[in-house]
Write a protein that holds these residues in place. Structure first.
Motif, PDB file in Angstrom:
ATOM      1  N   ARG A 199      26.606  -0.024  -4.863  1.00 51.29           N
ATOM      2  CA  ARG A 199      26.074  -1.343  -4.537  1.00 51.29           C
ATOM      3  C   ARG A 199      26.984  -2.110  -3.577  1.00 51.29           C
ATOM      4  NH1 ARG A 199      25.130  -3.795 -10.129  1.00 51.29           N
ATOM      5  NH2 ARG A 199      25.225  -5.797  -9.047  1.00 51.29           N
ATOM      6  N   LEU A 200      28.226  -1.615  -3.423  1.00 53.60           N
ATOM      7  CA  LEU A 200      29.165  -2.322  -2.545  1.00 53.60           C
ATOM      8  C   LEU A 200      28.703  -2.297  -1.090  1.00 53.60           C
ATOM      9  CD1 LEU A 200      31.865  -3.677  -1.916  1.00 53.60           C
ATOM     10  CD2 LEU A 200      32.913  -1.431  -1.872  1.00 53.60           C
ATOM     11  N   ALA A 201      28.271  -1.097  -0.626  1.00 57.91           N
ATOM     12  CA  ALA A 201      27.887  -0.956   0.774  1.00 57.91           C
ATOM     13  C   ALA A 201      26.792  -1.943   1.189  1.00 57.91           C
ATOM     14  CB  ALA A 201      27.470   0.493   1.052  1.00 57.91           C
ATOM     15  N   PRO A 202      25.684  -2.035   0.442  1.00 58.26           N
ATOM     16  CA  PRO A 202      24.659  -3.015   0.843  1.00 58.26           C
ATOM     17  C   PRO A 202      25.174  -4.454   0.860  1.00 58.26           C
ATOM     18  CG  PRO A 202      23.933  -1.744  -1.067  1.00 58.26           C
ATOM     19  CD  PRO A 202      25.231  -1.180  -0.652  1.00 58.26           C
ATOM     20  N   ILE A 203      26.041  -4.795  -0.098  1.00 55.24           N
ATOM     21  CA  ILE A 203      26.553  -6.173  -0.131  1.00 55.24           C
ATOM     22  C   ILE A 203      27.304  -6.482   1.161  1.00 55.24           C
ATOM     23  CG2 ILE A 203      28.223  -7.715  -1.235  1.00 55.24           C
ATOM     24  CD1 ILE A 203      27.568  -6.415  -3.878  1.00 55.24           C
ATOM     25  N   LEU A 204      28.225  -5.551   1.525  1.00 53.53           N
ATOM     26  CA  LEU A 204      29.027  -5.778   2.734  1.00 53.53           C
ATOM     27  C   LEU A 204      28.149  -5.758   3.975  1.00 53.53           C
ATOM     28  CD1 LEU A 204      32.319  -3.804   2.066  1.00 53.53           C
ATOM     29  CD2 LEU A 204      31.822  -6.213   1.742  1.00 53.53           C
ATOM     30  N   LEU A 205      27.149  -4.844   3.958  1.00 54.66           N
ATOM     31  CA  LEU A 205      26.254  -4.718   5.105  1.00 54.66           C
ATOM     32  C   LEU A 205      25.472  -6.003   5.326  1.00 54.66           C
ATOM     33  CD1 LEU A 205      26.156  -2.081   6.654  1.00 54.66           C
ATOM     34  CD2 LEU A 205      23.861  -1.692   5.709  1.00 54.66           C
ATOM     35  N   VAL A 206      24.970  -6.579   4.223  1.00 51.46           N
ATOM     36  CA  VAL A 206      24.201  -7.820   4.339  1.00 51.46           C
ATOM     37  C   VAL A 206      25.106  -8.937   4.858  1.00 51.46           C
ATOM     38  CG1 VAL A 206      23.029  -9.620   3.015  1.00 51.46           C
ATOM     39  CG2 VAL A 206      22.507  -7.219   2.595  1.00 51.46           C
ATOM     40  N   LEU A 207      26.293  -9.084   4.228  1.00 53.35           N
ATOM     41  CA  LEU A 207      27.220 -10.134   4.666  1.00 53.35           C
ATOM     42  C   LEU A 207      27.596  -9.940   6.130  1.00 53.35           C
ATOM     43  CD1 LEU A 207      29.611 -10.520   1.603  1.00 53.35           C
ATOM     44  CD2 LEU A 207      27.924 -12.158   2.417  1.00 53.35           C
ATOM     45  N   GLY A 208      27.842  -8.654   6.512  1.00 52.47           N
ATOM     46  CA  GLY A 208      28.237  -8.347   7.886  1.00 52.47           C
ATOM     47  C   GLY A 208      27.134  -8.639   8.884  1.00 52.47           C
ATOM     48  N   THR A 209      25.912  -8.241   8.557  1.00 53.10           N
ATOM     49  CA  THR A 209      24.824  -8.473   9.516  1.00 53.10           C
ATOM     50  C   THR A 209      24.476  -9.948   9.623  1.00 53.10           C
ATOM     51  OG1 THR A 209      23.473  -7.596   7.730  1.00 53.10           O
ATOM     52  CG2 THR A 209      23.517  -6.318   9.773  1.00 53.10           C
ATOM     53  N   ILE A 210      24.687 -10.695   8.530  1.00 52.95           N
ATOM     54  CA  ILE A 210      24.484 -12.145   8.674  1.00 52.95           C
ATOM     55  C   ILE A 210      25.614 -12.719   9.526  1.00 52.95           C
ATOM     56  CG2 ILE A 210      24.380 -14.362   7.472  1.00 52.95           C
ATOM     57  CD1 ILE A 210      23.347 -12.871   5.016  1.00 52.95           C
ATOM     58  N   GLY A 211      26.846 -12.241   9.258  1.00 50.05           N
ATOM     59  CA  GLY A 211      28.012 -12.843   9.890  1.00 50.05           C
ATOM     60  C   GLY A 211      28.163 -12.499  11.357  1.00 50.05           C
ATOM     61  N   ALA A 212      27.847 -11.247  11.740  1.00 52.14           N
ATOM     62  CA  ALA A 212      28.182 -10.774  13.089  1.00 52.14           C
ATOM     63  C   ALA A 212      27.549 -11.594  14.225  1.00 52.14           C
ATOM     64  CB  ALA A 212      27.822  -9.302  13.222  1.00 52.14           C
ATOM     65  N   PRO A 213      26.238 -11.884  14.200  1.00 51.23           N
ATOM     66  CA  PRO A 213      25.671 -12.593  15.361  1.00 51.23           C
ATOM     67  C   PRO A 213      25.871 -14.102  15.341  1.00 51.23           C
ATOM     68  CG  PRO A 213      23.935 -12.025  13.818  1.00 51.23           C
ATOM     69  CD  PRO A 213      25.205 -11.530  13.214  1.00 51.23           C
ATOM     70  N   LEU A 214      26.394 -14.640  14.240  1.00 51.01           N
ATOM     71  CA  LEU A 214      26.438 -16.097  14.094  1.00 51.01           C
ATOM     72  C   LEU A 214      27.143 -16.838  15.235  1.00 51.01           C
ATOM     73  CD1 LEU A 214      26.829 -16.865  10.287  1.00 51.01           C
ATOM     74  CD2 LEU A 214      24.879 -17.278  11.773  1.00 51.01           C
ATOM     75  N   PRO A 215      28.325 -16.357  15.722  1.00 51.64           N
ATOM     76  CA  PRO A 215      28.994 -17.158  16.765  1.00 51.64           C
ATOM     77  C   PRO A 215      28.177 -17.284  18.048  1.00 51.64           C
ATOM     78  CG  PRO A 215      30.179 -15.120  16.349  1.00 51.64           C
ATOM     79  CD  PRO A 215      29.153 -15.253  15.286  1.00 51.64           C
ATOM     80  N   PHE A 216      27.207 -16.379  18.248  1.00 51.31           N
ATOM     81  CA  PHE A 216      26.379 -16.492  19.452  1.00 51.31           C
ATOM     82  C   PHE A 216      25.226 -17.454  19.255  1.00 51.31           C
ATOM     83  CE2 PHE A 216      28.378 -12.333  19.665  1.00 51.31           C
ATOM     84  CZ  PHE A 216      29.017 -12.465  20.883  1.00 51.31           C
ATOM     85  N   VAL A 217      24.915 -17.725  17.969  1.00 53.88           N
ATOM     86  CA  VAL A 217      23.788 -18.597  17.656  1.00 53.88           C
ATOM     87  C   VAL A 217      24.252 -20.025  17.442  1.00 53.88           C
ATOM     88  CG1 VAL A 217      21.816 -18.897  16.098  1.00 53.88           C
ATOM     89  CG2 VAL A 217      22.750 -16.610  16.506  1.00 53.88           C
ATOM     90  N   LEU A 218      25.410 -20.156  16.773  1.00 56.94           N
ATOM     91  CA  LEU A 218      25.858 -21.482  16.349  1.00 56.94           C
ATOM     92  C   LEU A 218      26.693 -22.150  17.434  1.00 56.94           C
ATOM     93  CD1 LEU A 218      26.999 -20.603  12.729  1.00 56.94           C
ATOM     94  CD2 LEU A 218      24.892 -21.725  13.422  1.00 56.94           C
TER      95      LEU A 218
END
Lengths: 294, 322
Positions: free
Chosen positions: B9-28
């Motif tokens: 279950r660790l991989a999906p948790i990190l994947l979700v957090l990562g995919t939310i986190g990665a594009p944010l600086p380009f949006v915000l």
């Protein structure tokens, strides 16, 4: 010789004031197992209420002291009803963490309110008695003597309250064993309320004494609160007798360190002392190992 | 000895957090990106605090001192020895662990509120010695003078922020993963056991002494990483990180989010970074509102927000599995 006399004089006055402030903390911890981190806020409220009473209403300092104690009583009662009563019965680690967090929040609210109402500038309480005299190189202020006497009077009154009044006896019973007290027909809820209110009154009164000895600042409660915590731990958390003895020892210690090494070392020395106490005598002078309650 | 299901279950948790986190600086907008960097730092510190206090039940308030020690050590090494910031950060973390272990030794003999007092004494001595230091060793009240962190000062501010954002995100993901792994390992089980009932845990053969020291060490590594990151990100270190207000803020993140849970400190950090940013508009009422929020939250939800959220998640899972 002169230094020694100065230490003695400052130590007695400071020790008496510390004792008043620390007894408020010890009372509340002994009865409710609640480490009141809003204690500094209570001290500050006392100082500012007295300032308003003295400057706004023109009352002398001893009358302002009574007004401040009354305000502290009300503040303590409000704190109990709003913050502590809903949490009673939630069980040990939860109770401790929630009340500590809530009291930190309360401290922030108090400091922010004081800052909004009175502004950040230092305020000075008028002395109860002007003037003083000189012994050797030490200036003895009459006002400082007044503060010491007032503190000792408050302590004796508190002692009388705990030993002789119905509420005081019930308070000690609850502090000793809340369940046994409950079975003897003592309404623990009411006693908790009385404890927090009396503790509030003591804290604000101590705040007036401290404010008159030093100056009033909106965030001026933090250092005296830390001192009070050190005193209470050294005395044995929740033990009133230990607290008073510890207050004088800490008072002398602080006076000695400040006069000999400089004021900058007073607090670090205090905390180093606390670490040593916790290592070699974890339950303080008069404390005993304890269990959780409420 | 990790439970397999937990690891899966660790991989999906990190994947979700990562995919939310990665594009944010380009949006915000940029100021929100810097805010998120702060969120990464505080979330990591709150997580480490939660391991020690929330899970292992050792009521230590020393986490900010550990954080500051890592930061100061990193900065001091960069200034005075001229070694690479990465090496300096490594030694910063080492210093943090050493501090944490030193604090642990006298603390673990004590229980409950006495641990608070012991650790706060360390914190206060450290803070007062720093603010009153006039020898120039730590820069006293002004802190360490500016130095260059992981990212070259020659880059533009927006580029630096962008790179630092990803370093911060990586640190956050690694720490979160590490906390998850610890919580689901035998060690985490031992932490939970001594946190819930020290006497019972000890009678079942868990060494209180060893487990509590390990809690401090693990907490020290995680808080130390955040401290080292903080130090190289700002390129300066000031005693303000040890102020009562900062400690209260981070502590409140752990408690309001929900101590003793995995998601709690992250939730609390997100909420409080966001709330205190929103409150900037209320200016002088900011502290008043923040304090009231803390009082209300701890009275109404003594367990924090996490139990509510986790209950909701469990319901969803039941719906999906049906």
């Amino acid at each position: 010789m002169n230094t020694l006399f100065a230490i003695l004089y400052t130590g007695i006055v400071l020790g008496s004031i510390f004792a008043t402030s620390a007894v408020a903390l010890a009372l509340i911890y002994g009865t409710l197992r609640f480490l009141n981190l809003a204690h500094g806020g209570f001290l500050v409220v006392g100082g500012y209420v007295a300032w308003v009473a003295a400057h706004g209403l023109g009352l002398p300092l001893y009358a302002a002291l009574v007004v401040a104690a009354g305000a502290g009583f009300a503040l303590g009662l409000a704190t109990y009803l709003i913050m502590l009563k809903p949490l009673i019965g939630v069980g040990s680690p939860r109770w401790d963490i929630a009340t500590i967090m809530a009291s930190i929040g309360l401290a922030i609210v108090i400091e922010a309110s004081i800052l909004l109402i009175f502004g950040p500038r230092l305020k000075v309480l008028p002395p109860a008695v002007d003037g003083g005299f000189v012994v050797g190189t030490t200036v003895i202020r009459y006002n400082a003597l007044f503060l010491g006497v007032a503190a000792i009077t408050i302590l004796l009154a508190t002692n009388w309250f705990l030993k002789n009044s119905r509420n005081g006896i019930a308070l000690r019973a609850v502090a000793e064993d809340v369940n046994a007290a409950y079975l003897m027909g003592i309404p623990s809820g009411r006693i908790f309320a009385v404890t927090v209110a009396v503790s509030g009154a003591l804290a604000t009164a101590a705040g007036v004494l401290l404010g008159s000895f030093y100056l009033l600042r909106p965030n001026g409660g933090l250092d005296p609160m830390l001192t009070a915590i050190v005193v209470v731990v050294f005395g044995g958390l929740g033990s009133i007798k230990g607290t008073v003895v510890a207050a004088y020892i800490i008072g002398f210690l602080q006076a000695a360190v400040a006069l000999v090494f400089g004021i900058k070392w007073a607090l670090p020395a205090l905390f180093a002392f606390l670490i040593v106490v916790l290592i070699f005598r974890p339950y303080g002078l008069y404390g005993a190992p304890e269990d959780a309650r409420i | 000895m990790l439970r397999r299901a937990a690891l899966r279950r660790l991989a999906p948790i990190l994947l979700v957090l990562g995919t939310i986190g990665a594009p944010l600086p380009f949006v915000l907008p940029e100021y929100l990106t810097t805010n998120l960097i702060l969120f990464f730092v505080w979330a990591v510190v709150a997580q480490s605090w939660n391991l020690v206090w929330g899970v292992a039940g050792v009521w230590s308030l020393g986490q900010m001192a550990i954080f500051a020690m890592a930061g100061y050590c990193t900065g001091w090494l960069i200034i005075h020895t001229g070694i690479s910031p990465f090496v300096a950060a490594f030694f910063g973390v080492v210093a943090a662990v050493a501090t944490s272990a030193t604090m642990a030794l006298p603390s673990i003999r004590l229980k409950g509120v006495y641990v608070i007092l012991m650790t706060i004494s360390f914190h206060e001595i450290f803070r007062i010695l720093l603010t009153t230091d006039t020898s120039g060793f730590t820069g006293g009240i002004f802190g360490l003078p500016h130095y260059q962190g992981f990212v070259s000062d020659e880059l533009k501010f927006s580029q630096r922020t962008l790179i630092q954002y990803y370093i911060g995100l990586a640190m956050f993901l690694i720490s979160t993963g590490a906390v998850w792994v610890v919580l689901n390992s035998r060690l985490g089980l031992a932490f939970m056991a001594i946190g819930q009932s020290a006497v019972y845990a000890a009678s079942r053969g868990i060494s209180l002494y060893r487990t509590q020291v390990l809690a401090f060490v693990v907490g020290g590594v995680i808080a130390g990483s955040a401290g080292a990151f903080w130090s190289q990100y700002f390129g300066t270190m000031q005693p303000a990180v040890l102020s009562y207000d900062t400690m209260v803020l981070v502590f409140a993140m752990m408690v309001i989010g929900g101590w003793g849970t995995f998601i709690g400190p992250i939730l609390g950090a997100f909420l409080l970074v966001w709330v205190s940013e929103l409150l900037h508009e209320t200016q002088q009422f900011r502290l008043l509102i923040l304090g009231s929020v803390i009082v209300l939250a701890s009275v109404a939800l003594p367990d924090g927000l996490a139990p509510l959220i986790e209950g909701r998640l469990r319901n969803w899972r039941r719906v999906f599995n049906r």
